[in-house]
Design an enzyme around this catalytic site. Structure first.
Site, PDB file in Angstrom:
ATOM      1  N   HIS A  96      -5.196  30.734  -7.635  1.00 11.93           N
ATOM      2  CA  HIS A  96      -4.275  31.789  -8.067  1.00 11.93           C
ATOM      3  C   HIS A  96      -2.899  31.148  -7.965  1.00 11.93           C
ATOM      4  CE1 HIS A  96      -2.897  36.033  -8.571  1.00 11.93           C
ATOM      5  NE2 HIS A  96      -1.784  35.425  -8.191  1.00 11.93           N
ATOM      6  N   LEU A 120      -1.612  40.821 -11.916  1.00  8.59           N
ATOM      7  CA  LEU A 120      -0.979  39.627 -11.360  1.00  8.59           C
ATOM      8  C   LEU A 120      -1.773  38.389 -11.751  1.00  8.59           C
ATOM      9  CD1 LEU A 120       0.059  40.911  -7.826  1.00  8.59           C
ATOM     10  CD2 LEU A 120       1.605  40.240  -9.688  1.00  8.59           C
ATOM     11  N   HIS A 179     -13.998  33.907 -14.917  1.00  8.95           N
ATOM     12  CA  HIS A 179     -13.172  34.544 -13.872  1.00  8.95           C
ATOM     13  C   HIS A 179     -13.310  36.059 -14.020  1.00  8.95           C
ATOM     14  CE1 HIS A 179      -9.258  34.676 -11.397  1.00  8.95           C
ATOM     15  NE2 HIS A 179      -9.683  35.935 -11.508  1.00  8.95           N
ATOM     16  N   ASP A 233     -10.567  37.770 -16.091  1.00 10.86           N
ATOM     17  CA  ASP A 233      -9.904  38.386 -14.939  1.00 10.86           C
ATOM     18  C   ASP A 233     -10.009  39.901 -15.014  1.00 10.86           C
ATOM     19  OD1 ASP A 233      -8.668  38.476 -12.502  1.00 10.86           O
ATOM     20  OD2 ASP A 233      -6.646  38.269 -13.268  1.00 10.86           O
ATOM     21  N   HIS A 269     -13.830  39.991 -11.713  1.00 11.16           N
ATOM     22  CA  HIS A 269     -13.960  40.768 -10.472  1.00 11.16           C
ATOM     23  C   HIS A 269     -15.026  41.824 -10.694  1.00 11.16           C
ATOM     24  CE1 HIS A 269     -10.239  39.107  -8.681  1.00 11.16           C
ATOM     25  NE2 HIS A 269      -9.914  38.973  -9.961  1.00 11.16           N
ATOM     26  N   LEU A 270     -16.121  41.713  -9.942  1.00 15.01           N
ATOM     27  CA  LEU A 270     -17.214  42.685 -10.123  1.00 15.01           C
ATOM     28  C   LEU A 270     -17.227  43.730  -9.011  1.00 15.01           C
ATOM     29  CD1 LEU A 270     -20.102  40.288 -11.267  1.00 15.01           C
ATOM     30  CD2 LEU A 270     -18.685  41.767 -12.703  1.00 15.01           C
ATOM     31  N   HIS A 277      -6.014  32.203 -14.895  1.00 14.60           N
ATOM     32  CA  HIS A 277      -5.218  33.208 -15.619  1.00 14.60           C
ATOM     33  C   HIS A 277      -3.754  32.804 -15.807  1.00 14.60           C
ATOM     34  CE1 HIS A 277      -4.435  34.256 -11.463  1.00 14.60           C
ATOM     35  NE2 HIS A 277      -5.560  34.909 -11.316  1.00 14.60           N
ATOM     36  N   ALA A 284      -2.653  45.997  -8.766  1.00 14.39           N
ATOM     37  CA  ALA A 284      -2.629  45.051  -9.887  1.00 14.39           C
ATOM     38  C   ALA A 284      -4.051  44.837 -10.381  1.00 14.39           C
ATOM     39  CB  ALA A 284      -2.043  43.727  -9.423  1.00 14.39           C
ATOM     40  N   LYS A 303     -12.087  29.581  -4.008  1.00 13.47           N
ATOM     41  CA  LYS A 303     -10.879  30.183  -4.567  1.00 13.47           C
ATOM     42  C   LYS A 303      -9.731  30.098  -3.574  1.00 13.47           C
ATOM     43  CE  LYS A 303      -8.349  32.714  -7.323  1.00 13.47           C
ATOM     44  NZ  LYS A 303      -8.511  33.884  -8.128  1.00 13.47           N
ATOM     45  N   HIS A 311      -9.972  48.927 -11.006  1.00 12.75           N
ATOM     46  CA  HIS A 311      -9.528  49.742  -9.864  1.00 12.75           C
ATOM     47  C   HIS A 311      -9.762  51.194 -10.250  1.00 12.75           C
ATOM     48  CE1 HIS A 311      -7.400  46.595  -7.571  1.00 12.75           C
ATOM     49  NE2 HIS A 311      -7.108  46.091  -8.754  1.00 12.75           N
TER      50      HIS A 311
HETATM   51  O1  DOR Z   1      -4.251  41.644 -11.409  1.00 11.74           O
HETATM   52  C1  DOR Z   1      -5.000  41.137 -10.589  1.00 11.74           C
HETATM   53  N1  DOR Z   1      -6.016  41.820 -10.050  1.00 11.74           N
HETATM   54  N2  DOR Z   1      -4.781  39.876 -10.211  1.00 11.74           N
HETATM   55  C2  DOR Z   1      -5.469  39.312  -9.220  1.00 11.74           C
HETATM   56  O2  DOR Z   1      -5.215  38.178  -8.916  1.00 11.74           O
HETATM   57  C3  DOR Z   1      -6.467  40.097  -8.447  1.00 11.74           C
HETATM   58  C4  DOR Z   1      -7.000  41.186  -9.255  1.00 11.74           C
HETATM   59  C5  DOR Z   1      -7.769  42.209  -8.456  1.00 11.74           C
HETATM   60  O3  DOR Z   1      -8.606  41.813  -7.640  1.00 11.74           O
HETATM   61  O4  DOR Z   1      -7.563  43.403  -8.661  1.00 11.74           O
HETATM   62 ZN    ZN Z   2      -8.620  37.515 -10.675  1.00 11.04          ZN
END
Ligand code: DOR
Ligand code: ZN
Length: 355
Positions: free
Chosen positions: A141, A226, A18, A254, A20-21, A179, A270, A104, A258
């Site tokens: 999620h 989150l 899991h 996860d 995020h790229l 997560h 988040a 997802k 950002h």
């Molecule tokens: O903290 C999080 N960030 N939870 C998520 O479900 C999405 C993720 C994000 O894409 O930044």
């Molecule tokens: Zn995620």
């Protein structure tokens, strides 16, 4: 040898189930940190706009492959973002062609870029039936979005209101509860997962911090994600689950980068960016729990087994660091935007040897 004196761990190369790229400059900046340690990763589809079709997943996969540093072998496993109007035929075609590994389920508005998510599971019945027939995993999620439900209770309520009925209606559907953050989730996955078809990923940060971390001496946006971190007793339940070696738990960072200004804001995003030190952080948790012997199951074996994929042949070495070194403070994209990685309260104790 006692667990305490282990200085080196050699395990099949792990996968991140899991991550995020992102895309664009962010992708180029963060991808090397995941690809240098993990052989494969389940790539989240919550881009703007989201990856909702096989065609988009294929384009995104090619963007990731094009952004890989020279000489690094890494396989992105693509996912599709379910909406109320997902076409089941497109999804099954993508799966059959080997372009799409899983789908997802973001409950609409549950998290970052989830506004196009599913408003009611009833709206995706034909999709779920098809996925069940094909053995295609559904990644959830697991939080309800009802504003009347306290943010710290959203996962536990999701289990009762959504997950239990979902398991009843689709008993053969493979589900990954992503997560997890609560003892309620651990209890549910530990008992239901024994029957098969249900597993959970656990992040490094949820194993390392409880909710106090967000408020230590002031508001700490880089510890906000989150589902939000919960009380200490929940963290302890997660540690027990992850370090048990039980087959229904596996590694999913996860890692969710950002830009600094989006985190340090009056309404901060988040997401915690753990990719640079994820394996070292997990190893520390297993060492502290006296369970390093179960690290291989969690990091390298349980995930492939659930997804029906081979364990990676290549090996990876983790070594205890002699001289404690500080982790990195920030990384920059090519257009000089800053991303702040997760920092542990203490220096890292493990490092990944060159493979
Ligand atoms: O903290 C999080 N960030 N939870 C998520 O479900 C999405 C993720 C994000 O894409 O930044
Ligand atoms: Zn995620």
């Amino acid at each position: 040898m006692s667990a305490k004196s282990i200085k080196k761990l050699t395990i099949p190369q792990p996968d991140d189930w899991h991550v995020h790229l992102r895309d664009g400059a962010m992708l180029a900046a963060v991808l090397p940190y995941t690809a240098r340690h993990f052989a494969r990763a389940i790539v989240m589809p919550n881009l703007q706009p989201p990856v909702t079709t096989t065609a988009r997943a294929e384009v995104y996969r090619d963007q990731i492959l094009a952004a890989l540093p020279e000489g690094i072998k890494f396989s992105p496993l693509m996912t599709i973002y379910l909406t109320d109007t997902t076409d089941p035929h497109d999804l099954s075609r993508g799966h059959e062609l080997g372009i799409v590994t899983a789908a997802k389920l973001y409950p609409a508005h549950a998290t970052t870029n989830a506004e196009h998510g599913v408003r009611d599971v009833k709206n995706i019945q034909s999709v779920l039936e098809k996925m069940q027939r094909m053995g295609m995993p559904l990644l959830v999620h697991g939080e309800v979005t009802d504003p009347d439900v306290d943010v710290f209770d959203r996962e536990a309520v999701f289990i009762d209101k959504i997950l239990k009925p979902l398991r009843k209606d689709y008993p053969e559907l493979k589900i990954v509860f992503e997560h997890i953050t609560t003892s309620e989730a651990v209890d549910y996955v530990s008992s239901e997962g024994k029957k098969g078809g249900l597993a959970a990923t656990i992040t490094a940060h949820h194993l390392l911090i409880n909710r106090n971390a967000m408020f230590k001496g002031g508001i700490r946006p880089h510890y906000y994600c989150l589902p939000v971190a919960k009380r200490e007793r929940h963290r302890q339940a997660l540690i027990m689950a992850a370090t048990s070696g039980a087959k229904m738990y596996f590694l999913g960072t996860d890692s969710a980068p950002h830009f600094r200004q989006a985190k340090e804001s009056a309404c901060g995003c988040a997401g915690i960016f753990t990719a640079p030190s994820a394996l070292a952080l997990y190893a520390q948790v297993f060492e502290d729990a006296g369970s390093l012997s179960n690290f291989e199951a969690f990091a390298s074996r349980n995930g492939p087994s659930f997804y029906g994929l081979p364990v990676n042949e290549k090996l990876l070495e983790l070594m205890k660091i002699d001289h404690l070194k500080d982790d990195i403070n920030s990384i920059l994209t090519e257009n000089r935007q800053e991303i702040v990685p997760y920092r542990n309260s203490a220096p890292l104790r493990w490092c990944v040897a060159e493979v």
